[in-house]
Design a protein around this motif. Sequence first.
Motif, PDB file in Angstrom:
ATOM      1  N   SER A 112       1.091  -1.237   0.249  1.00 45.00           N
ATOM      2  CA  SER A 112      -0.620  -0.004  -0.293  1.00 45.00           C
ATOM      3  C   SER A 112       0.685   1.446  -0.074  1.00 45.00           C
ATOM      4  O   SER A 112       0.235   2.342   0.140  1.00 45.00           O
ATOM      5  N   ALA A 113       1.888   1.311  -0.541  1.00 41.10           N
ATOM      6  CA  ALA A 113       2.885   2.398  -0.172  1.00 41.10           C
ATOM      7  C   ALA A 113       2.712   3.110  -1.355  1.00 41.10           C
ATOM      8  O   ALA A 113       2.496   2.542  -2.008  1.00 41.10           O
ATOM      9  N   GLY A 114       3.532   4.248  -1.017  1.00 40.50           N
ATOM     10  CA  GLY A 114       3.100   5.258  -2.782  1.00 40.50           C
ATOM     11  C   GLY A 114       1.591   6.190  -2.210  1.00 40.50           C
ATOM     12  O   GLY A 114       0.668   5.461  -2.015  1.00 40.50           O
ATOM     13  N   SER A 115       1.382   7.432  -2.785  1.00 32.67           N
ATOM     14  CA  SER A 115      -0.040   8.312  -2.843  1.00 32.67           C
ATOM     15  C   SER A 115      -0.354   7.562  -4.261  1.00 32.67           C
ATOM     16  O   SER A 115       0.483   7.888  -5.690  1.00 32.67           O
ATOM     17  N   ARG A 116      -1.562   7.549  -3.956  1.00 29.92           N
ATOM     18  CA  ARG A 116      -2.514   6.997  -5.180  1.00 29.92           C
ATOM     19  C   ARG A 116      -3.242   8.167  -4.715  1.00 29.92           C
ATOM     20  O   ARG A 116      -4.125   9.291  -4.112  1.00 29.92           O
ATOM     21  N   TYR A 117      -2.577   9.446  -6.442  1.00 25.56           N
ATOM     22  CA  TYR A 117      -3.522  10.315  -6.557  1.00 25.56           C
ATOM     23  C   TYR A 117      -4.895  10.365  -7.504  1.00 25.56           C
ATOM     24  O   TYR A 117      -4.951  10.972  -8.567  1.00 25.56           O
TER      25      TYR A 117
END
Length: 413
Positions: free
Chosen positions: A151-156
């Motif tokens: 789930s790492a990382g930004s989901r824009y």
Amino acid sequence: MPRTFESLADIVETGFCIGCGLCKALAPGAEIVMQEAANGHLRPVAGRSPAPAEEAAILRLCPGINVTGPFSADAPPLDPVWGEVRRVARGHAADPGVRFLAAAGGIMTALSQHLVESGQVRAVLQVRPDGTDALASQPVLNRTADAVLESAGSRYATCATLEMLPEFLDGGEPFAVAMKPCDIAAIRNLQAEDVRARELIVLTIALFCGTVPSLQASDDFLARRGLARDDITAFRWRGHGCPGPTVATARDGRTFEGDYAEFWVDNPWTTQFRCKICPDAVGLQADIAVGDAWPGGWPKGEDEGWNAVIAHTEAGARLLADAEAAGRIVLQEADVALLSDTQPHHVALREALAARLAAVRVAGLPEPRFEDLGLAACAAAVDTAVLAKNFEGTLRRLRDAARDAPAQADYTP
Ligand SMILES: Cc1cc2nc3c(=O)[nH]c(=O)nc-3n(C[C@H](O)[C@H](O)[C@H](O)COP(=O)(O)OP(=O)(O)OC[C@H]3O[C@@H](n4cnc5c(N)ncnc54)[C@H](O)[C@@H]3O)c2cc1C
Ligand code: SF4
Ligand code: SF4
């Protein structure tokens, strides 16, 4: 006398919906599905009218129209912009692999991993790719450090983060939440009246949120490269560096990259109206809030990944100390000047909010319940010309545009 919100449809039509999906969970009888609307954001579509009790619960708990901050009359003096300040630090995940894969320094991932591995919670509620559509995101309870890393990382991109909340609460396991401030607002609303939510949701971590772009923003990214959604198998907005490239992977294995600025500078007309009047985009209600740590608020190129972090509560400060002692995160002490320097757009939004909400009132929209948010003190810190510009801009938009039409993000350099 301002009018109040009367129905689920009223929330959506007036542009106050943020697409979180909590109403779907609160009104099972209404057969709500979360669908992509014309503005590229998820919106609830009810198959049947919600029962009166269901609709009343939506009106009380929907985070689009109900946000209560920490600035109550009996609270100790708080920082006017940043609220309750227990600890501020600049830092990153100790594990270089986590730091690389994550959106910025990987603190959200490292804290979430620490929570599940130390047994403080059984799981962390986060978002991950939806297996069916590379642009879609879904909420997930991550139970292991490996799952958290996925789930790492930004989901824009818009995501119905809370549509499965009752299901997760039915599991009876203590869990933490690591999501956007408006997701935390929804959790707090539920906790105010649901003992199970109070007992089981034991810790909240918010990211600083400069707005959530619509799926149209990602479609536009693809279209500029001659691609459509069906042509891709994976999409990464951020991470693998800081900020890291935006990457679409096509079915034939080719990859197409863009840079960080593309979503915010080349393609800014993709936010939802409600983000323009967001009374808490910095996680005032969360135990810990985490953001980027670029001086001036904008990346000057790739770096090794740093976060700005604030603990608002004792539980948040304890978690930071505990994760630091366990060797999960590395922190350097700082103060609110770090937050204000790295988040100038959030300072400006907090200061402009009272004026923007005044325009909402003048335009005749229903009155949201935005309480104890310290907005008057924030407004008092700025020039009247700034307030007038924000008032006029918001009022003009409300008179000229459809209420839920795509708006321009405030977050640009
Ligand atoms: C829509 C959006 C707007 C943002 N705006 C700002 C900003 O204005 N200023 C700033 O400093 N930082 C902003 N960020 C946060 C920033 O991109 C990093 O997520 C943050 O700095 C934490 O970094 P990290 O390395 O610790 O995160 P990671 O360790 O990579 O963890 C990311 C966490 O974010 C959650 N997440 C990702 N996408 C979403 C989503 N769409 N909805 C809910 N939760 C999600 C994941 O579940 C995970 O818990 C934004 C992020 C998003 C998703
Ligand atoms: S903000 Fe969330 S709870 Fe409110 S109407 Fe929209 S999807 Fe439903
Ligand atoms: S700006 Fe506010 S309403 Fe919009 S997505 Fe972020 S936290 Fe939610």
